[in-house]
Motif scaffolding. Structure first.
Motif, short mmCIF file in Angstrom:
data_model
loop_
_atom_site.label_atom_id
_atom_site.label_comp_id
_atom_site.label_asym_id
_atom_site.label_seq_id
_atom_site.Cartn_x
_atom_site.Cartn_y
_atom_site.Cartn_z
N ALA A 38 0.84 -1.20 0.00
CA ALA A 38 0.00 0.00 0.00
C ALA A 38 0.87 1.25 0.00
CB ALA A 38 -0.92 0.00 1.22
N LEU A 39 1.92 1.22 0.79
CA LEU A 39 2.83 2.37 0.88
C LEU A 39 3.51 2.62 -0.45
CD1 LEU A 39 4.00 4.40 2.89
CD2 LEU A 39 5.85 2.79 3.35
N LEU A 40 3.98 1.55 -1.06
CA LEU A 40 4.63 1.69 -2.35
C LEU A 40 3.66 2.16 -3.42
CD1 LEU A 40 6.85 -1.53 -2.24
CD2 LEU A 40 7.65 0.84 -2.13
N THR A 41 2.44 1.68 -3.33
CA THR A 41 1.42 2.07 -4.31
C THR A 41 1.12 3.55 -4.22
OG1 THR A 41 0.44 -0.12 -4.13
CG2 THR A 41 -0.90 1.60 -5.17
N LEU A 42 0.96 4.02 -3.00
CA LEU A 42 0.62 5.42 -2.81
C LEU A 42 1.78 6.33 -3.19
CD1 LEU A 42 -1.24 5.18 0.61
CD2 LEU A 42 -2.25 5.74 -1.62
N SER A 43 2.97 5.82 -3.06
CA SER A 43 4.14 6.67 -3.26
C SER A 43 4.55 6.77 -4.71
CB SER A 43 5.32 6.14 -2.44
OG SER A 43 5.73 4.89 -2.95
N SER A 44 3.95 5.98 -5.59
CA SER A 44 4.37 6.03 -6.99
C SER A 44 3.18 5.86 -7.90
CB SER A 44 5.41 4.94 -7.27
OG SER A 44 5.69 4.89 -8.64
N PHE A 91 -9.71 -9.38 -2.69
CA PHE A 91 -9.36 -7.99 -2.86
C PHE A 91 -9.59 -7.25 -1.54
CE2 PHE A 91 -7.88 -6.52 -6.83
CZ PHE A 91 -8.27 -7.47 -7.79
N ARG A 92 -8.57 -6.45 -1.18
CA ARG A 92 -8.71 -5.57 -0.02
C ARG A 92 -9.00 -4.18 -0.54
NH1 ARG A 92 -8.78 -9.60 3.81
NH2 ARG A 92 -7.10 -11.06 3.35
N ASP A 93 -8.82 -3.21 0.34
CA ASP A 93 -9.05 -1.83 -0.09
C ASP A 93 -7.95 -1.34 -1.02
OD1 ASP A 93 -10.25 -0.96 3.22
OD2 ASP A 93 -11.32 -1.71 1.44
N GLY A 94 -8.34 -0.44 -1.92
CA GLY A 94 -7.34 0.25 -2.74
C GLY A 94 -6.70 -0.61 -3.80
N GLY A 95 -7.35 -1.67 -4.23
CA GLY A 95 -6.80 -2.49 -5.31
C GLY A 95 -5.80 -3.53 -4.86
N LEU A 96 -5.60 -3.65 -3.55
CA LEU A 96 -4.66 -4.66 -3.05
C LEU A 96 -5.37 -6.03 -2.98
CD1 LEU A 96 -3.01 -2.63 -0.15
CD2 LEU A 96 -2.05 -3.10 -2.41
N TYR A 97 -4.66 -7.05 -3.36
CA TYR A 97 -5.22 -8.39 -3.28
C TYR A 97 -4.22 -9.32 -2.60
CZ TYR A 97 -2.17 -9.42 -7.25
OH TYR A 97 -1.07 -9.57 -8.07
N ASP A 98 -4.71 -10.42 -2.08
CA ASP A 98 -3.79 -11.40 -1.50
C ASP A 98 -4.39 -12.80 -1.55
OD1 ASP A 98 -5.20 -10.01 1.14
OD2 ASP A 98 -4.97 -12.19 1.34
N GLY A 99 -3.52 -13.75 -1.48
CA GLY A 99 -3.92 -15.15 -1.45
C GLY A 99 -2.80 -15.94 -0.80
N SER A 100 -3.04 -17.22 -0.50
CA SER A 100 -1.98 -18.02 0.10
C SER A 100 -2.13 -19.48 -0.33
CB SER A 100 -2.02 -17.92 1.63
OG SER A 100 -3.21 -18.50 2.12
N ALA A 101 -1.01 -20.15 -0.29
CA ALA A 101 -0.97 -21.57 -0.62
C ALA A 101 -0.03 -22.26 0.36
CB ALA A 101 -0.49 -21.79 -2.04
N PHE A 102 -0.40 -23.49 0.76
CA PHE A 102 0.43 -24.20 1.72
C PHE A 102 1.47 -25.05 0.98
CE2 PHE A 102 1.51 -25.53 5.86
CZ PHE A 102 1.89 -26.86 5.79
N LEU A 103 2.72 -24.84 1.31
CA LEU A 103 3.80 -25.62 0.71
C LEU A 103 4.17 -26.76 1.65
CD1 LEU A 103 6.05 -22.69 -0.59
CD2 LEU A 103 4.27 -23.95 -1.81
N LEU A 104 4.05 -27.98 1.18
CA LEU A 104 4.29 -29.16 2.01
C LEU A 104 5.75 -29.31 2.39
CD1 LEU A 104 2.28 -31.67 -0.15
CD2 LEU A 104 1.52 -30.68 2.00
N SER A 105 5.98 -30.05 3.46
CA SER A 105 7.36 -30.30 3.89
C SER A 105 8.06 -31.30 2.97
CB SER A 105 7.35 -30.85 5.32
OG SER A 105 6.62 -32.07 5.37
N THR A 106 7.28 -32.06 2.20
CA THR A 106 7.89 -33.10 1.36
C THR A 106 8.01 -32.69 -0.10
OG1 THR A 106 5.68 -34.06 1.18
CG2 THR A 106 7.15 -35.02 2.83
N LEU A 107 7.92 -31.38 -0.37
CA LEU A 107 8.05 -30.91 -1.75
C LEU A 107 9.46 -31.13 -2.27
CD1 LEU A 107 6.04 -27.56 -1.91
CD2 LEU A 107 5.36 -29.83 -2.67
N GLN A 108 9.57 -31.30 -3.58
CA GLN A 108 10.88 -31.46 -4.20
C GLN A 108 11.63 -30.13 -4.18
OE1 GLN A 108 12.39 -34.16 -5.46
NE2 GLN A 108 10.68 -35.38 -4.73
N PRO A 109 12.91 -30.18 -3.95
CA PRO A 109 13.69 -28.94 -4.05
C PRO A 109 13.78 -28.52 -5.50
CG PRO A 109 15.14 -30.81 -3.71
CD PRO A 109 13.74 -31.34 -3.58
N GLY A 110 13.97 -27.22 -5.71
CA GLY A 110 14.12 -26.73 -7.07
C GLY A 110 13.53 -25.35 -7.23
#
Lengths: 240, 317
Positions: free
Chosen positions: A10-16, A156-175
């Motif tokens: 939000a700060l970066l958005t407002l500043s530019s 979507f939050r206020d001011g055009g900001l959006y967010d989401g999340s995904a859980f990364l398993l402990s057994t995922l392949q490195p890379g």
């Protein structure tokens, strides 16, 4: 962590004013160490999406995918009263991890929604004879947490900001993993942004895996030495 | 408890550290108490925890080796080991286990390794558990034994006792063919490789009833054979199947070696026959659980696993 990223964005958005025409986005983590005590992690994705000329916010589609791997698909059948693996098929080159999340209602509005199926397994499924096997692949990956689709997983939050999340398993392949963000406007315009995510084993785990693959004799001798020392040490420690 | 969850990269699972230590400790006690490696209970337990059967079998060699060294040292100090007999048993074991590893590698390529291992466990645990239960019940309640049927000390097997290359085994006070213990060790060696067990639960009764060895010598001699076969197996399982998870093996053996010492000390103090009843029932319960897993329709008929064969080719390239 997500609140912090949203505030920063939000700060970066407002500043530019320049952000009105780009798709800034951030990940809560860009490098993850896969240690023996790593129990998985919630990866937060936050970004900014400007509204169109009519003030409508775009649909946001976030696609997270990992390095490709070759798999073997097995199907059990009953044989002499026992359920055993009766059919086997190779499934080459599909992402070892895929997570798709998008804003609510996106599936109705996206004219190329079927491209979401492209995100599933690409051309690998074309080789399969029927839907049952394709569903089998999907079910197994979903069950293990290596594949998922979250309609409405982006907010979507206020001011055009959006967010989401995904859980990364402990057994995922490195890379190297990719986080692809697509903003789909109702006039047909698209904006995309790709973010990189690295998953690496810690030094000890990486060394052990490399040793086992490249110098199996040394790896085996290390295992034997460990067993002999521990066994003999226990005998001495507990002697009368 | 959540903080004690470890991720094992080769096994590809996350497991609780305390559960693994307790499992290793409990099986270790059995090892010292009965002169067996304990793998025949620990390996199925790892299946139930979600460890791929091939990795469970491969990693077991480390735990069984450590527990056997721990128990063997105590028996050696007591003079309860026939080293000459052990050498011939070991020779057979090395040959048999090599064949077993190759068989397992072939089954992996065919995609049948996991089911074959489970089925082998069902058959042998069911067989051994039944014999153990019958024998231990007869020991506790002699009235169960048939009145007109004397208790056999040794089974007369013409094939074994007619073999050439006879020699004396002074410690066991026997005069028999060298090939007899080699044959016993060979069969046990195959099972060792396929099932991830030390083989003691088969070898101990075979040494008593087929070879006619004194019971006091059998346990320590069995552990002697297990040690060398396990060393060979660890090397082969790493080379051919990449199935040894060092971290998982280390945690299991920590509990196992401590338990084995406790078991050795308890061996002379607890009512062995009654304990064998408990062990026999436990073995049969495990066999029953594995049978149900094979017989009951699975919830998911499809399973997707990384293509090990192709990965090995890429690594080798």
């Amino acid at each position: 962590m997500r609140a912090y990223l949203l505030a920063l964005l939000a700060l970066l958005t407002l500043s530019s004013a320049g952000f009105a025409t780009t798709t800034p986005a951030f990940l809560s983590d860009t490098e993850i160490r896969l240690t023996p005590t790593f129990r998985g992690l919630e990866l937060d994705i936050v970004g900014y999406a400007a509204a169109d000329a009519e003030g409508r916010q775009p649909d946001v589609l976030i696609y997270i995918y990992g390095p490709s791997e070759d798999y073997v698909l097995r199907r059990k059948r009953r044989f002499l009263g026992l359920w055993v693996n009766a059919e086997i098929a190779q499934v080459p080159d599909i992402p070892s991890y895929q997570w798709v999340l998008y804003t609510a209602g996106a599936s109705r509005r996206l004219s190329d929604f079927e491209t979401l199926s492209r995100y599933r397994f690409g051309d690998a499924l074309d080789a399969f004879p029927n839907d049952e096997w394709r569903r089998g692949i999907e079910e197994d990956l979903m069950r293990s947490g290596h594949y998922g689709v979250e309609p409405g997983g982006v907010f979507f939050r206020d001011g055009g900001l959006y967010d989401g999340s995904a859980f990364l398993l402990s057994t995922l392949q490195p890379g190297s993993y990719q986080v692809s963000i697509t903003l789909a406007y109702q006039d047909g315009a698209r904006q995309t942004r790709a973010l990189a995510l690295e998953l690496r084993h810690d030094n000890l785990t990486a060394w052990l895996i490399r040793l086992g693959n490249e110098q199996p004799l040394l790896y085996a001798l290390l295992a034997i030495l460990m067993a002999l020392v521990t066994g003999y040490g226990a005998a001495l420690a507990f002697r009368r | 408890m959540q903080d004690l969850v470890f991720t094992f990269p080769i096994a590809g699972v996350s497991l609780n550290l305390m559960v693994l230590l307790a499992l290793g400790f409990g099986v270790g006690i059995l090892s010292g108490l009965f002169g067996v490696g304990g793998g025949f209970l620990l390996t199925p337990a790892l299946f139930f925890l979600g460890v791929p059967p091939v990795v469970a079998v491969g990693t077991q060699s480390v735990q069984v080796l450590a527990a056997s060294v721990s128990g063997f040292w105590s028996h050696l100090k007591r003079g309860n080991v026939d080293l000459k007999m052990g050498l011939y048993l070991t020779l057979g074991g090395l040959l048999g286990s090599s064949l077993g590893v190759q068989l397992l590698a072939l089954l992996r390529v065919l995609g049948q390794a996991d089911d074959f291992i489970r089925l082998t466990y069902v058959l042998f645990l069911g067989f051994i558990g039944t014999i153990m239960l019958r024998e231990s019940l007869s020991a506790v309640w002699p009235g169960l034994r048939q009145r007109n049927r004397p208790q056999r000390r040794t089974l007369h097997v013409p094939f074994l006792h007619g073999l050439p290359l006879r020699t004396r085994f002074p410690k066991s006070k026997l005069y028999m063919s060298r090939l007899a213990p080699v044959a016993v060790g060979f069969v046990v060696g195959i099972l060792t490789a396929v099932m991830g067990v030390g083989g003691g639960f088969i070898m101990v009764p075979a040494m008593i009833y087929l070879l006619g060895m004194p019971t006091l010598i059998v346990i320590g001699t069995s552990l002697f054979q297990i040690i060398f076969v396990m060393i060979s197996l660890t090397i082969q399982q790493t080379f051919f199947n990449q199935a040894v998870d060092l971290l998982l093996g280390f945690i299991l053996l920590l509990g196992g070696v401590m338990g084995a010492q406790i078991g050795v000390r308890l061996a002379g103090r607890l009512p062995a026959a009654r304990l064998r009843i408990v062990l026999a029932i436990l073995v049969l319960l495990v066999a029953a659980k594995l049978t149900l897993d094979l017989v009951i329709p699975p919830r998911f008929v499809f399973s997707l696993t990384p293509d090990e064969a192709l990965r090995e080719t890429e690594v080798a390239g």
